[in-house]
Design a protein around this motif. Structure first.
Motif, short mmCIF file in Angstrom:
data_model
loop_
_atom_site.label_atom_id
_atom_site.label_comp_id
_atom_site.label_asym_id
_atom_site.label_seq_id
_atom_site.Cartn_x
_atom_site.Cartn_y
_atom_site.Cartn_z
N ALA A 118 91.98 27.15 28.97
CA ALA A 118 93.06 27.58 29.87
C ALA A 118 93.07 29.10 29.93
O ALA A 118 93.20 29.78 28.91
N ALA A 119 92.91 29.64 31.13
CA ALA A 119 92.77 31.08 31.33
C ALA A 119 92.64 31.33 32.82
O ALA A 119 92.68 30.41 33.62
N GLU A 120 92.42 32.59 33.15
CA GLU A 120 92.12 32.92 34.55
C GLU A 120 90.64 33.27 34.65
O GLU A 120 90.11 34.00 33.82
N TYR A 121 90.02 32.76 35.68
CA TYR A 121 88.58 32.91 35.87
C TYR A 121 88.31 33.70 37.14
O TYR A 121 88.86 33.41 38.20
N PHE A 122 87.47 34.71 36.96
CA PHE A 122 87.14 35.59 38.09
C PHE A 122 85.65 35.53 38.38
O PHE A 122 84.82 35.69 37.48
N CYS A 123 85.35 35.35 39.64
CA CYS A 123 83.99 35.48 40.13
C CYS A 123 83.82 36.93 40.61
O CYS A 123 84.75 37.53 41.15
N ALA A 124 82.64 37.50 40.40
CA ALA A 124 82.42 38.88 40.81
C ALA A 124 81.00 39.05 41.35
O ALA A 124 80.07 38.34 40.95
N VAL A 125 80.88 40.01 42.23
CA VAL A 125 79.61 40.33 42.87
C VAL A 125 79.27 41.77 42.55
O VAL A 125 80.13 42.65 42.64
N GLY A 126 78.02 42.01 42.21
CA GLY A 126 77.58 43.37 41.93
C GLY A 126 76.76 43.90 43.07
O GLY A 126 75.74 43.33 43.42
N VAL A 127 77.24 44.99 43.66
CA VAL A 127 76.52 45.61 44.77
C VAL A 127 76.65 47.11 44.66
O VAL A 127 77.48 47.63 43.92
N GLY A 128 75.83 47.81 45.40
CA GLY A 128 76.02 49.25 45.49
C GLY A 128 75.27 50.02 44.43
O GLY A 128 74.98 49.51 43.36
N GLY A 129 74.96 51.25 44.73
CA GLY A 129 74.20 52.07 43.81
C GLY A 129 74.95 52.41 42.55
O GLY A 129 74.33 52.71 41.53
N GLY A 130 76.26 52.39 42.60
CA GLY A 130 77.03 52.72 41.41
C GLY A 130 77.32 51.53 40.53
O GLY A 130 78.04 51.64 39.57
N ASN A 131 76.77 50.40 40.89
CA ASN A 131 76.91 49.18 40.12
C ASN A 131 78.33 48.63 40.11
O ASN A 131 78.70 47.93 39.18
N LYS A 132 79.10 48.94 41.10
CA LYS A 132 80.47 48.45 41.07
C LYS A 132 80.50 46.94 41.26
O LYS A 132 79.66 46.36 41.93
N LEU A 133 81.50 46.33 40.64
CA LEU A 133 81.74 44.90 40.80
C LEU A 133 82.90 44.69 41.77
O LEU A 133 83.91 45.39 41.71
N THR A 134 82.71 43.72 42.66
CA THR A 134 83.80 43.29 43.53
C THR A 134 84.25 41.93 43.05
O THR A 134 83.44 41.00 42.95
N PHE A 135 85.53 41.81 42.76
CA PHE A 135 86.07 40.59 42.18
C PHE A 135 86.76 39.72 43.22
O PHE A 135 87.33 40.21 44.20
N GLY A 136 86.75 38.41 42.95
CA GLY A 136 87.60 37.51 43.69
C GLY A 136 89.02 37.59 43.15
O GLY A 136 89.31 38.30 42.18
#
Lengths: 113, 112
Positions: A86-104
């Motif tokens: 039981a917790a919160e689950y986040f999907c994330a995508v890594g894009v961009g030259g700075g390696n930033k993650l974009t989260f759901g």
């Protein structure tokens, strides 16, 4: 711009039942894909990642995820859920030259005993 | 197992005050990041840092924000003049190479 969609805000499953959390992404190329878990008051723990190769990836705590390019999806699965999942689950995508993650927006998992 | 640490765990400050959030990344990591999560919302990227300079920043990371690696171990986020809307959980992350980022436990910032 890239985006990540987690269509289920809340999911409740019984302990011992199987689990699938959905994640869809929008990005021109194949991104790097991640699942993180956040327990209450805790930081984000990396469950698993997909960079390339085998589309079924194994992670910690018995979780796995499958990358499906045709569906732009990276769904998280577990065959038998434990109350401690039981917790919160986040999907994330890594894009961009700075390696930033974009989260759901996250899926809150509740486990019924 | 090495981990990212953050201090303080909770910071309360008044609007207009400066705050510095501190992070100690994993020792052999080269890439450092700050993210924030406003209560009930998604985790948002703020800035990434590599080789002593910012490699990417988001629209959120305006002139009120700055980052610094003052020594070989710490990585800080400074907010010069805090606003109510800066109230959030701030996460530091680090990575050895591209993308596989490890997050700290976060600092909850409350601006009153």
């Amino acid at each position: 711009a890239q985006s990540v969609t987690q269509p289920d805000i809340h999911i409740t499953v019984s302990e011992g039942a199987s689990l699938e959390l959905r994640c869809n992404y929008s990005y021109g190329a194949t991104p790097y894909l991640f699942w993180y878990v956040q327990s209450p008051g805790q930081g984000l723990q990396l469950l698993l990642k997909y960079f390339s190769g085998d589309t079924l990836v194994q992670g910690i705590k018995g979780f796995e995820a499958e990358f499906k390019r045709s569906q732009s999806s990276f769904n998280l699965r577990k065959p038998s859920v434990h109350w401690s999942d039981a917790a919160e689950y986040f999907c994330a995508v890594g894009v961009g030259g700075g390696n930033k993650l974009t989260f759901g927006t996250g899926t809150q998992l509740k486990v019924e005993l | 197992e090495p981990e990212v640490t953050q201090t303080p765990s909770h910071q309360v400050t008044q609007m207009g005050q400066e705050v510095i959030l501190r992070c100690v990344p994993i020792s052999n990591h080269l890439y450092f990041y700050w993210y924030r999560q406003i209560l009930g919302q998604k985790v948002e990227f703020l800035v990434s840092f590599y080789n002593n300079e910012i490699s990417e920043k988001s629209e959120i990371f305006d002139d009120q924000f700055s980052v610094e690696r003052p020594d070989g171990s710490n990585f800080t986020l400074k907010i010069r003049s805090t606003k109510l809307e800066d109230s959030a959980m701030y996460f530091c992350a680090s990575s050895e190479s591209t993308y596989e980022q490890y997050f700290g436990p976060g600092t909850r910032l409350t601006v009153t």
